[in-house]
Enzyme design. Sequence first.
Site, PDB file in Angstrom:
ATOM      1  N   LEU A  41       0.818  -1.229   0.000  1.00  0.00           N
ATOM      2  CA  LEU A  41       0.000   0.000   0.000  1.00  0.00           C
ATOM      3  C   LEU A  41       0.841   1.264   0.000  1.00  0.00           C
ATOM      4  O   LEU A  41       0.358   2.327  -0.370  1.00  0.00           O
ATOM      5  CB  LEU A  41      -0.866   0.056   1.257  1.00  0.00           C
ATOM      6  N   ARG A  42       2.074   1.146   0.447  1.00  0.00           N
ATOM      7  CA  ARG A  42       2.904   2.337   0.645  1.00  0.00           C
ATOM      8  C   ARG A  42       2.983   3.214  -0.595  1.00  0.00           C
ATOM      9  O   ARG A  42       2.838   4.427  -0.511  1.00  0.00           O
ATOM     10  CB  ARG A  42       4.304   1.949   1.109  1.00  0.00           C
TER      11      ARG A  42
END
Length: 141
Positions: free
Chosen positions: A97-98
Amino acid sequence: MYYVNRESIRSRLDCLPEVGEALSGAAASWKGTLIEGLAQERALHLAAEIVTDVGNALIDGFLMRDASSYEDIIEIIATEKVISGEVAEPLRRLAALRKRLVQEYDSWPRRELHPLSAELPAVLNAFSTQVSDYLHQELDA
């Protein structure tokens, strides 16, 4: 001899209870407001940064193989038995997700509750415990 910056790792791990509390609170009372969405987004981002920063510090300090990505950081510390497979699996999803949180924030669905928000508080607590146990085992034994 290894040089592991335990103070830095501990300082970051000490942030996890608040991040977990924010995520838990968001999941428990989600209404989809902009403020909730921004708070959830920041808590997910902090969780990702803390986990990858701690993972990197462990990789560097214990001279583990170099990571090729944020997801690889999780893979390495799982392979090296710092964290369990049960903890590694949701952390891989968090690391993935980063990029969206940092680079693709303009398309982040702020009004939606992310599924990891409810799952992460327990995972982050287990991550902190397992990292602390690993440090004690490797450096204090």
